[in-house]
Design a protein around this motif. Structure first.
Motif, PDB file in Angstrom:
ATOM      1  N   ARG A 104       0.840  -1.200   0.000  1.00 25.28           N
ATOM      2  CA  ARG A 104       0.000   0.000   0.000  1.00 25.28           C
ATOM      3  C   ARG A 104       0.874   1.249   0.000  1.00 25.28           C
ATOM      4  O   ARG A 104       0.588   2.221  -0.679  1.00 25.28           O
ATOM      5  N   GLU A 161      -9.118   5.142  -0.143  1.00 26.23           N
ATOM      6  CA  GLU A 161      -8.278   4.091  -0.716  1.00 26.23           C
ATOM      7  C   GLU A 161      -7.850   3.065   0.328  1.00 26.23           C
ATOM      8  O   GLU A 161      -7.640   1.896   0.000  1.00 26.23           O
ATOM      9  N   LEU A 162      -7.691   3.523   1.576  1.00 27.76           N
ATOM     10  CA  LEU A 162      -7.158   2.645   2.619  1.00 27.76           C
ATOM     11  C   LEU A 162      -8.137   2.541   3.783  1.00 27.76           C
ATOM     12  O   LEU A 162      -8.444   3.555   4.422  1.00 27.76           O
ATOM     13  N   ASP A 196      -5.699  -1.352   6.656  1.00 29.89           N
ATOM     14  CA  ASP A 196      -4.633  -0.987   5.719  1.00 29.89           C
ATOM     15  C   ASP A 196      -3.836   0.214   6.232  1.00 29.89           C
ATOM     16  O   ASP A 196      -2.618   0.273   6.088  1.00 29.89           O
TER      17      ASP A 196
END
Ligand code: HEC
Length: 171
Positions: free
Chosen positions: A69, A130-131, A135
């Motif tokens: 990531r 996105e995370l 994450d």
């Protein structure tokens, strides 16, 4: 489709007992984007203070996720090594992405790094879309790993098996 029977906002509808067209969500409904869970996990803060220790168990697979990531979402600006060296950084004039492996970020509590990801910071956008929470903590753990890599580790802080292996291999 436009020309079919339909209600407008605030109109009455005999179909419902309270006759309101605009329905309320069923009790207990939560917005999809609301993240549930303990505050230290979701926000990186407890009682107004940044969390000092990563509140999820660390593991090698988790660090591997963090690396992946990080390399997708952070490295383009902060550099693959987290040192702030990247083409994007070179071309950002207003405010350059800082090194994540040197002061002051080096001395930040983990909660502050988490928060930069979750909420963004100054010119840096949030990566909350996105995370997800897990994450984000994986990325925070990987940033800590990069910091150790860049700044070295005191031998006596290593767990015994790792220390033994290091002493054997460096001999
Ligand atoms: C588009 C470029 C860009 C990307 C991608 C990016 N950052 Fe940043 N980051 C910045 C900039 C620019 C700043 C400084 C912002 C400011 O001071 O206004 C910053 C600041 C930070 C800070 C310091 C925050 C503080 O409290 O001082 C941290 C920590 C950080 N970024 C971590 C990350 C992590 C982790 C990722 C990946 C999820 C990431 N950044 C992705 C540009 C970026």
């Amino acid at each position: 489709m436009v020309n079919q029977a339909h209600y407008e906002y605030y109109e009455e509808a005999p179909f419902f007992e309270d006759r309101r067209v605009m329905r309320e969500p069923p009790p207990g409904t939560v917005p999809r984007e609301r993240v549930l869970g303990p505050p230290e996990l979701r926000t990186g803060m407890v009682d107004g203070k940044y969390v000092e220790a990563i509140p999820v168990p660390l593991s090698k697979p988790m660090l591997e996720v963090g690396r992946k990531r990080f390399e997708v979402f952070c490295a383009p600006c902060h550099g693959v090594g987290g040192d702030g060296v990247s083409v994007v950084a070179h071309n950002m004039e207003l405010r350059k992405p800082p090194s994540l492996v040197a002061a002051p970020v080096l001395d930040f509590p983990v909660g502050r790094i988490y928060q930069a990801i979750a909420q963004g910071y100054g010119l840096m956008p949030t990566y909350s879309q996105e995370l997800g929470v897990e994450d984000r903590w994986s990325v925070v753990a990987y940033v800590r790993a990069l910091q150790l890599q860049a700044n070295g580790v005191a031998v006596d802080t290593l767990p015994e098996p790792v220390r033994a292996r290091m002493q054997k291999e460096l001999r």
